[in-house]
Each structure stands twice: as C-alpha cells, then as structure tokens.
Design a protein around this motif. Sequence first.
Motif, PDB file in Angstrom:
ATOM      1  N   VAL A   1      -3.900  -3.643  -4.661  1.00 16.55           N
ATOM      2  CA  VAL A   1      -5.316  -3.655  -4.315  1.00 16.55           C
ATOM      3  C   VAL A   1      -5.651  -2.490  -3.388  1.00 16.55           C
ATOM      4  O   VAL A   1      -6.664  -1.790  -3.575  1.00 16.55           O
ATOM      5  CB  VAL A   1      -5.703  -5.002  -3.662  1.00 16.55           C
ATOM      6  N   THR A   2      -4.806  -2.279  -2.395  1.00 13.90           N
ATOM      7  CA  THR A   2      -5.037  -1.157  -1.472  1.00 13.90           C
ATOM      8  C   THR A   2      -5.061   0.168  -2.221  1.00 13.90           C
ATOM      9  O   THR A   2      -5.939   1.022  -1.993  1.00 13.90           O
ATOM     10  CB  THR A   2      -3.943  -1.129  -0.393  1.00 13.90           C
ATOM     11  N   ARG A   3      -4.115   0.329  -3.136  1.00 14.93           N
ATOM     12  CA  ARG A   3      -4.024   1.581  -3.898  1.00 14.93           C
ATOM     13  C   ARG A   3      -5.242   1.745  -4.807  1.00 14.93           C
ATOM     14  O   ARG A   3      -5.839   2.834  -4.875  1.00 14.93           O
ATOM     15  CB  ARG A   3      -2.741   1.596  -4.724  1.00 14.93           C
ATOM     16  N   TYR A   4      -5.628   0.676  -5.500  1.00 15.75           N
ATOM     17  CA  TYR A   4      -6.769   0.781  -6.413  1.00 15.75           C
ATOM     18  C   TYR A   4      -8.071   0.996  -5.655  1.00 15.75           C
ATOM     19  O   TYR A   4      -8.973   1.707  -6.133  1.00 15.75           O
ATOM     20  CB  TYR A   4      -6.865  -0.477  -7.283  1.00 15.75           C
ATOM     21  N   VAL A   5      -8.219   0.395  -4.475  1.00 15.82           N
ATOM     22  CA  VAL A   5      -9.423   0.602  -3.668  1.00 15.82           C
ATOM     23  C   VAL A   5      -9.508   2.051  -3.197  1.00 15.82           C
ATOM     24  O   VAL A   5     -10.576   2.687  -3.257  1.00 15.82           O
ATOM     25  CB  VAL A   5      -9.453  -0.363  -2.462  1.00 15.82           C
ATOM     26  N   GLU A   6      -8.383   2.585  -2.745  1.00 15.75           N
ATOM     27  CA  GLU A   6      -8.370   3.982  -2.305  1.00 15.75           C
ATOM     28  C   GLU A   6      -8.743   4.913  -3.445  1.00 15.75           C
ATOM     29  O   GLU A   6      -9.537   5.852  -3.260  1.00 15.75           O
ATOM     30  CB  GLU A   6      -6.988   4.338  -1.758  1.00 15.75           C
ATOM     31  N   ASP A   7      -8.195   4.665  -4.625  1.00 17.58           N
ATOM     32  CA  ASP A   7      -8.530   5.501  -5.786  1.00 17.58           C
ATOM     33  C   ASP A   7     -10.000   5.356  -6.156  1.00 17.58           C
ATOM     34  O   ASP A   7     -10.667   6.347  -6.495  1.00 17.58           O
ATOM     35  CB  ASP A   7      -7.651   5.117  -6.987  1.00 17.58           C
ATOM     36  N   GLY A   8     -10.514   4.128  -6.100  1.00 14.54           N
ATOM     37  CA  GLY A   8     -11.907   3.908  -6.444  1.00 14.54           C
ATOM     38  C   GLY A   8     -12.868   4.548  -5.469  1.00 14.54           C
ATOM     39  O   GLY A   8     -13.891   5.124  -5.866  1.00 14.54           O
ATOM     40  N   LEU A   9     -12.566   4.456  -4.173  1.00 17.11           N
ATOM     41  CA  LEU A   9     -13.427   5.074  -3.165  1.00 17.11           C
ATOM     42  C   LEU A   9     -13.395   6.587  -3.280  1.00 17.11           C
ATOM     43  O   LEU A   9     -14.423   7.258  -3.093  1.00 17.11           O
ATOM     44  CB  LEU A   9     -12.988   4.642  -1.762  1.00 17.11           C
TER      45      LEU A   9
END
Length: 571
Positions: free
Chosen positions: A474-482
């Motif tokens: 989740v942390t990785r996907y949020v960083e990529d999305g932001l």
Amino acid sequence: MATTTPAGVRGGHAGSEGAAASEGASAPADREASEAAMSPAADKGHPAFEGGSPMTHRQILEALSGLLLGMFVAILSSTIVSNALPEIISDLGGGQSAYTWVVTAALLAMTATTPLWGKLSDLLSKKLLVQMALIIYVAGSVAAGFAQNTGTLIACRVVQGIGVGGLTALAQVIMAAMISPRERGRYSGYLGATFAVATVGGPLLGGVITDTEWLGWRWCFYAGVPFALIALLVLQKTLKLPVVKRQVKVDWAGALLISAAVSLLLVWVTFAGDAYAWLSWQTYAMTGGAIALGLLFLVVETRAAEPIIPLRLFRNRTITLASLASLFVGVAMFAGTVFFSQYFQLARGESPTMSGVMTIPLIVGLFVSSTVSGLVITRTGKWKAWLVGGGFLVTGGLGLLGTIRYDTEYWRIAVFMAVMGLGLGMMMQNLVLCTQNQVAPRDLGAASSVVTFFRSLGGAVGVSVLGAVLADRVTRYVEDGLAALGPGGASMGQGGTGGGGIPDLDALPGPVRTVVESAYGHGVADVFLYSAPFALLAFLVTLFIREVALKGAPSGAPGTASDTATDTAGR
C-alpha cells in the motif's frame, strides 16, 4: 480386523495408566474392543449415554446444542470485530501494525494453547474444560470492551484467544467422544453450518453495532457475552459425558516451550521490514531463538510422561499430512476473513455494515459445501475426494481474487469468493475428521488439537506476514500514485497513510482518495495472490493422504481404537 498395533499410533503412551498399559493387558483389551465393536451401540454408531443405552439422534442434538453455541461464540469473537477494526484502530490511535496485532494476538493465544486444551481433555472432564474456556472468553471480552489504548486491547485479545482456543479444540474432541467417525460427517456439517452463520453474522452484526451511534464499536466485544452465558447453562444441562479419572500429568514445560517458540516467531514476522530489516541481527536472534526453543520442545516431548503433542502420532502418515494441509489452509482461511474488511472499506469506501453484507458469497459457499459434504460423507464413508476438491477450489479462488482491483465489478468478486468458500467448507472439518479416524481414544484430544494447532499457526503466521506485505504494498502504490499526480500530489497526500495509520477516506481530496483506494485494492489483491501458493501446497498434500473408510463405532467408546485405524496406521 486388527492384528497388529503400530507404535506410531497406539503404543508407547506412558504415564497415568502405568503398568495397566503393559503388554500383559493387551489380550483383555482386545476382547473388550471386540465386544464393544459388536455391541448395539456400536452398530448404531452412537456411544452409550450414561446408563449404557445408545444415544439417539435427539439426545446427540441436545448435547451438541450448547457445544455449537459455544463454537458460535468462538467464531463470533473473531468475525464481529473484523469490520469494526478500521474504526477501532483509528479511535485508539493505532496504525497498521496495531491492526494486525489485534488479530494476531488472539490467533497467537489460540495457537499456543490449543495443544494444551487438547491434552487436558484427555486427562480431565471435557465438560468442565469447555465451561472454563467460556468463562475465560467472557472475562477477556468484557475487559476488551473497556480498553482505552491498543496495548490494552491486544492484551485482552490474548485472554480471548485462550478461551477461543479451548472452545475450538474441545468442540472437535467432544464430538468425537459422542459420535462415530461414520456418523460424525453428518454432525460436522452442523458444526460447519454454525461456523458459516457466525462468520457471516459476525461481520454484519459488528458493522451494524459500529454504525449505530448509541452503541459503538465497544459493544462488538460485549455482544458475544450473552451467548457465552447461555452456552454455559445449556452445557451444564445437556452435555453428559463420562469423566475419565486419571492421574493428571500435564506437560507444562512442553506447553511453555511451544508457546514461546510460536510467540517469538510471530513477533519477528510482525516487526520485520518495519522496525528492522528482514536480514538483520534481530532477525537472526529471533529466528534462531525460535528454532532453539522448538528443538528443546522436541526433546522435552520425547521424555514427557504425558506429552502435550505425542510425537509418535506423526509416525502415522495421515496425521502428518493432515497437519501440513491444515497449516497451509490456515493461511488461506484467515487471509480471507481478515483482509476482506480492509478491501471493502478502504478500497471501495463501503460502510462496516455493507462490508459484512458483501462477504456473504464467501460464507454461502462455505455453508453449502460443509453441510453437503458432511451429509454425503456420512452416507458413503468416503472423504478424500472432498479434501482434494476443496484444495483445488481454494487455490483457484485465491488466484482469481489476486486479479481484483478497487473498481472490479462486484459480481466477479462475489463469484471468486464463493469458489474460495466452497473449497474451505470441504477442507476444514474433514481434515480433522480423517485424523480422528486414525487414533486411539486416549489420543483423541491430542490428535484433534494437533490439526487445529497447525491451522491456527498457519493463520497466525499468515496474518502477520500478509499484513506486513499489505502495509509495504500500500505504501509503495500510494507513493507511485501520488507521484503520478504531479508536483502537488505529495502535498495533497499528506496524512493519507502517514505514519502507517489507517486513512480516513472522507477527509482526503478526491484525487488522493482515488490513489489510496487503488492502492488498497491492489495491495489486498497481492495478499490473495501470495496466499494462493499455500493453498496449492495444501491441495498437493491432500493427494498423498490415503483414504481409510470411516469407522462405525464412536472414538470415545472403550476399545474402539483398533479395527480400521490400526490396520491402516502408518501406511
């Protein structure tokens, strides 16, 4: 008929029976076994009921009523908080690690104490033990409702887990003491149905309680207390089993060592990758310590007069393979019940109540397959096809769930959940059933608890590992999305998942909310995808379990340990 007694199943049980268990007593025991096998009670597949008359179907149902209610309480304690957990952790100021530990703490306590409850059931009154388990559960539940921080809540969940461990282990043991393996499939269906009702009713009830302003999430812990108290009274009136009076020699050292080994392993899994690196001195210390404690446990068990887990049971191939399959099934089972709530609430923005409603297909599948398989097994005495088919369906269901995203059509998710539920219903009770069919009455509690132990261990380790995976993904996907939102994405996303906390979707800007929902949808899908190989291993293990037709005499009856089980033990 039985002509030999392999040491892997029947012999070598030293302790309270002393010289009475010597070879000199084998001839009278064989005669007693033959007489018991030819008795009317054995022919009907029901044990004697106090005065010696066989138990009728009605008497068995009356005796099971309190037991099933107790089992309902045990399952409810886990499922009722699942949909309330995001709000609970948010109110108490916890993060993703606390979310995982509220679940893991109860599983850990249940895992560590299950063998102890099973062994005690071979030495003490089963009725008294199940009532003690209910009392412990009530105490933990009431205390959890008053928790003011996540640390206190986790401690109370440990107490709950001890009680639930007793209820889970003793339910199987008591059923085996009253009902023959051949008939047990029919009544195991009732147990599976109870499991299904508690599993679907728990999230729904928890969601409604959480969404009701004048109740709140604390009542999720109080809700099971009335059921537990009713179960206590019903058990006192209806459950009538002969009390086996033996000199109690409980393997406290073994219980302590296995508890410490499992606890250390789960503590390592929970904090690895967060508080310290996976490859670090903490990892080496904790894993090394867990291995050392495990080896010391094996040494203690070989010398104990009444070992908590009789190692000779594992000389029987069916018991060994069923335990392995239960370990892998536990990962899949608890992954489904724990992480679906986060998917529906954090990836799809549903309320706790709707989150429970949307998991109904999973429970319907479990309910149908456990009930139908129990009835068919009772009629045919054949169970292996259900295990193999269940393993295949669980693997397929998890693989399909690994493809979902936050915007996947719900009907697809419902089909995938139903497939997984069908597989779980075919496997869970039948793994215990095939094990109970292989052991002597004196080892019934230990053998049953071994299978339950490995299932709980798989669930505890699985929730810890998969929870860490989810947090990382989740942390990785949020960083990529932001990052994809451009320079302003990072500033808009402050507080979305900051500090590892559970995000409040309603407080996030529209674009950031979509990023967070997408991250949780993809992250939970990864959890299911990583669970699929474990289900595949369970499927492969069941292929090698040799099918033994279910016996027609109750496992709890004197002398019914021979015949089919002894002929096929160790094959």
